[in-house]
Design a protein around this motif. Sequence first.
Motif, mmCIF file in Angstrom:
data_model
loop_
_atom_site.group_PDB
_atom_site.id
_atom_site.type_symbol
_atom_site.label_atom_id
_atom_site.label_comp_id
_atom_site.label_asym_id
_atom_site.label_seq_id
_atom_site.Cartn_x
_atom_site.Cartn_y
_atom_site.Cartn_z
ATOM 1 N N ASP A 181 43.941 29.599 44.463
ATOM 2 C CA ASP A 181 43.510 29.315 43.099
ATOM 3 C C ASP A 181 43.130 30.570 42.324
ATOM 4 O O ASP A 181 42.443 30.493 41.310
ATOM 5 C CB ASP A 181 42.342 28.323 43.100
ATOM 6 C CG ASP A 181 41.337 28.599 44.200
ATOM 7 O OD1 ASP A 181 41.306 29.739 44.704
ATOM 8 O OD2 ASP A 181 40.599 27.671 44.570
ATOM 9 N N ASP A 182 43.576 31.742 42.789
ATOM 10 C CA ASP A 182 43.294 32.996 42.102
ATOM 11 C C ASP A 182 44.571 33.561 41.490
ATOM 12 O O ASP A 182 45.565 32.845 41.338
ATOM 13 C CB ASP A 182 42.658 33.994 43.068
ATOM 14 C CG ASP A 182 41.281 33.555 43.550
ATOM 15 O OD1 ASP A 182 40.590 32.855 42.784
ATOM 16 O OD2 ASP A 182 40.904 33.891 44.682
ATOM 17 N N GLU A 183 44.578 34.851 41.185
ATOM 18 C CA GLU A 183 45.745 35.472 40.558
ATOM 19 C C GLU A 183 45.732 36.961 40.873
ATOM 20 O O GLU A 183 44.676 37.584 40.932
ATOM 21 C CB GLU A 183 45.708 35.249 39.044
ATOM 22 C CG GLU A 183 46.948 35.690 38.311
ATOM 23 C CD GLU A 183 46.880 35.366 36.823
ATOM 24 O OE1 GLU A 183 47.827 35.737 36.103
ATOM 25 O OE2 GLU A 183 45.880 34.752 36.393
ATOM 26 N N MET A 184 46.941 37.532 41.068
ATOM 27 C CA MET A 184 47.049 38.934 41.436
ATOM 28 C C MET A 184 47.778 39.713 40.350
ATOM 29 O O MET A 184 48.752 39.230 39.762
ATOM 30 C CB MET A 184 47.799 39.057 42.764
ATOM 31 C CG MET A 184 47.529 40.340 43.501
ATOM 32 S SD MET A 184 47.930 40.190 45.251
ATOM 33 C CE MET A 184 47.023 41.598 45.889
ATOM 34 N N GLY A 185 47.303 40.928 40.080
ATOM 35 C CA GLY A 185 47.962 41.787 39.106
ATOM 36 C C GLY A 185 49.349 42.180 39.580
ATOM 37 O O GLY A 185 49.571 42.359 40.786
ATOM 38 N N PRO A 186 50.333 42.356 38.687
ATOM 39 C CA PRO A 186 51.732 42.581 39.088
ATOM 40 C C PRO A 186 51.976 43.875 39.852
ATOM 41 O O PRO A 186 52.965 43.983 40.578
ATOM 42 C CB PRO A 186 52.495 42.565 37.758
ATOM 43 C CG PRO A 186 51.455 42.854 36.709
ATOM 44 C CD PRO A 186 50.184 42.260 37.224
ATOM 45 N N GLU A 187 51.102 44.871 39.719
ATOM 46 C CA GLU A 187 51.292 46.144 40.419
ATOM 47 C C GLU A 187 50.422 46.252 41.669
ATOM 48 O O GLU A 187 50.398 47.294 42.323
ATOM 49 C CB GLU A 187 50.962 47.305 39.471
ATOM 50 C CG GLU A 187 51.762 47.329 38.188
ATOM 51 C CD GLU A 187 51.258 48.379 37.207
ATOM 52 O OE1 GLU A 187 50.524 49.301 37.647
ATOM 53 O OE2 GLU A 187 51.595 48.295 36.015
ATOM 54 N N ALA A 188 49.715 45.188 41.997
ATOM 55 C CA ALA A 188 48.653 45.266 42.995
ATOM 56 C C ALA A 188 49.163 45.679 44.374
ATOM 57 O O ALA A 188 48.642 46.617 44.986
ATOM 58 C CB ALA A 188 47.911 43.934 43.070
ATOM 59 N N LEU A 189 50.137 44.975 44.915
ATOM 60 C CA LEU A 189 50.558 45.251 46.290
ATOM 61 C C LEU A 189 51.137 46.652 46.432
ATOM 62 O O LEU A 189 50.866 47.342 47.426
ATOM 63 C CB LEU A 189 51.574 44.201 46.742
ATOM 64 C CG LEU A 189 51.052 42.774 46.884
ATOM 65 C CD1 LEU A 189 52.159 41.858 47.408
ATOM 66 C CD2 LEU A 189 49.835 42.696 47.805
ATOM 67 N N ARG A 190 51.941 47.078 45.465
ATOM 68 C CA ARG A 190 52.515 48.424 45.538
ATOM 69 C C ARG A 190 51.420 49.479 45.528
ATOM 70 O O ARG A 190 51.419 50.404 46.347
ATOM 71 C CB ARG A 190 53.477 48.650 44.378
ATOM 72 C CG ARG A 190 53.976 50.094 44.279
ATOM 73 C CD ARG A 190 54.947 50.266 43.134
ATOM 74 N NE ARG A 190 54.414 49.830 41.854
ATOM 75 C CZ ARG A 190 53.575 50.553 41.095
ATOM 76 N NH1 ARG A 190 53.163 51.750 41.513
ATOM 77 N NH2 ARG A 190 53.139 50.087 39.933
ATOM 78 N N ARG A 191 50.487 49.360 44.604
ATOM 79 C CA ARG A 191 49.405 50.349 44.505
ATOM 80 C C ARG A 191 48.561 50.379 45.783
ATOM 81 O O ARG A 191 48.200 51.453 46.286
ATOM 82 C CB ARG A 191 48.513 50.031 43.314
ATOM 83 C CG ARG A 191 49.103 50.337 41.947
ATOM 84 C CD ARG A 191 48.149 49.852 40.867
ATOM 85 N NE ARG A 191 48.541 50.187 39.520
ATOM 86 C CZ ARG A 191 47.879 51.032 38.717
ATOM 87 N NH1 ARG A 191 46.796 51.646 39.166
ATOM 88 N NH2 ARG A 191 48.286 51.260 37.488
ATOM 89 N N LEU A 192 48.230 49.201 46.307
ATOM 90 C CA LEU A 192 47.398 49.137 47.510
ATOM 91 C C LEU A 192 48.114 49.736 48.713
ATOM 92 O O LEU A 192 47.533 50.508 49.486
ATOM 93 C CB LEU A 192 47.011 47.684 47.791
ATOM 94 C CG LEU A 192 45.968 47.069 46.851
ATOM 95 C CD1 LEU A 192 45.943 45.554 47.005
ATOM 96 C CD2 LEU A 192 44.585 47.642 47.119
ATOM 97 N N ALA A 193 49.389 49.363 48.904
ATOM 98 C CA ALA A 193 50.142 49.876 50.059
ATOM 99 C C ALA A 193 50.366 51.378 49.947
ATOM 100 O O ALA A 193 50.261 52.110 50.945
ATOM 101 C CB ALA A 193 51.471 49.127 50.188
ATOM 102 N N ASP A 194 50.671 51.865 48.750
ATOM 103 C CA ASP A 194 50.852 53.306 48.564
ATOM 104 C C ASP A 194 49.574 54.059 48.913
ATOM 105 O O ASP A 194 49.607 55.111 49.568
ATOM 106 C CB ASP A 194 51.240 53.614 47.112
ATOM 107 C CG ASP A 194 52.675 53.227 46.779
ATOM 108 O OD1 ASP A 194 53.437 52.902 47.723
ATOM 109 O OD2 ASP A 194 53.022 53.248 45.583
#
Length: 484
Positions: A120-133
């Motif tokens: 029931d939440d929402e993730m920013g579109p760049e989130a996974l790339r930024r976190l993994a990098d």
Amino acid sequence: MGGVTSGAVGEVDDASPTSEVRAQGEELRVSVVVPVYNAMPYLQTQLVSLLSQDIGAGRHEVIVVDDGSTDDGPRVLDELAAVHPPLRVVHQGNSGWPGIPRNRGLEMARGRYVFFADADDEMGPEALRRLADFADEHGSDVVVPRSVGVGRFAATPFRDTRVDADLEAVFRTLTPQKLFRRSFLEREGLTFPEEKVRLEDGMFLARAYLLAGRVSYLGGYDFYRLISREDGQNISSQTLDPDGYTWSVGEVSRLVRAHDPDPDRADRIVLDLYRRKCLKFYQPARWSVMPRARRARFLAAHGRFIEEHIRPELEAQLAEPFRTRSRLVRAGDAAALSRVARAGVDHPLLAARVVQAAWRPRGGLRLVVEIHGALADGTARAVVVELAVRGGGSTTTTVELGRARQVEQPEGRPGVSVVEAVVPRRLLDLTAGSTLDLSVRTAEGTTEKVRLAAPLVSVLPPPRHGLRVYSTVKGNLSVDRPVG
């Protein structure tokens, strides 16, 4: 998992574009695990945000474990999985709590990293790339992302990126929405408790934070939006059992002391958990309306917790009003707690006005503020100053400046306290056209807040370094950097 039936839909096969990309040497970077139970229509918004990540084709997967939903979610999941290869769906009988579906998703995960999201939440579109990098660059086992609270949920209590995060600070966020190195979780055998217990994510995080080689905090972007559902069906919104919840706080405390090699730091973390998770029930607005039988249960449960985890010398480190409340809880004095609560309700935070404002020699802005109200048993309740940063557009970011230091309590003026707060130089680094609006609220987890008034222009300092401190048309204090 005995007694659980499952069926997988949307699994990636060898003919899929995702598999073709990975066959050419592209590693699956992130597995997002999402437990789902009756989360419509929020589920659709979350899935769109997760499937729209800019991490690159074939570089992430979204594992959704449907825990026996009875709404329209299972149909929506199957339809989406049929056309979106990154989406893998498992249906199982209802387990009643997120631990089992999260663990099942973790078992299925194939990415270098795992991120636990809620339906029931929402993730920013760049989130996974930024976190993994970031995790790749710094070798982080756990990355805590900046999150934004929507509704009653609070944002993560950090602002700046820290490669090596302060562990005492990260323990203030015990929700599971973090990036974890999967090999680290497997090496340490970290899984979620599968019983129906509160703070099961806190028990997982306590071990992860203290066993990780590196825990980092990544700011600079709104990675995750914690949504407070209008239907009130967030698990954290449901009624607490005093004994069960307090046992869970005790279990997190036990894990902290078992895994932290620094006993003094462990004491401080446990004390802060106690302040936030236990003493919150004695806030005036909560305690004053709580039924007598429920009060008795909380007092008994917290008394047992204090006996095991909070030594008197540790309790003495609490700031007011928490120290007084804790001593009354230790004594089991419900009547005195009620008197304190009544005083807090009778004297709420009414107003706050600036009586002195001056630039500091090395930057920053010193404020002396007169607080009206906010009394509890004759002493001023702790207050914090918040800054709402308004940019050139419509975006507003709220930053908690921290607790104001009490300077005096004027004689003959009941209900009035004078406190001091400093806006540090880094928060005054405004772009042209940006504005800081200042507010004051009580430091007790409430939303009680008032704008900081500046009725006398004569107390405000002259412009400095392109910054202007001024009184708005409504008589409130703001700081801006004018354009031009």
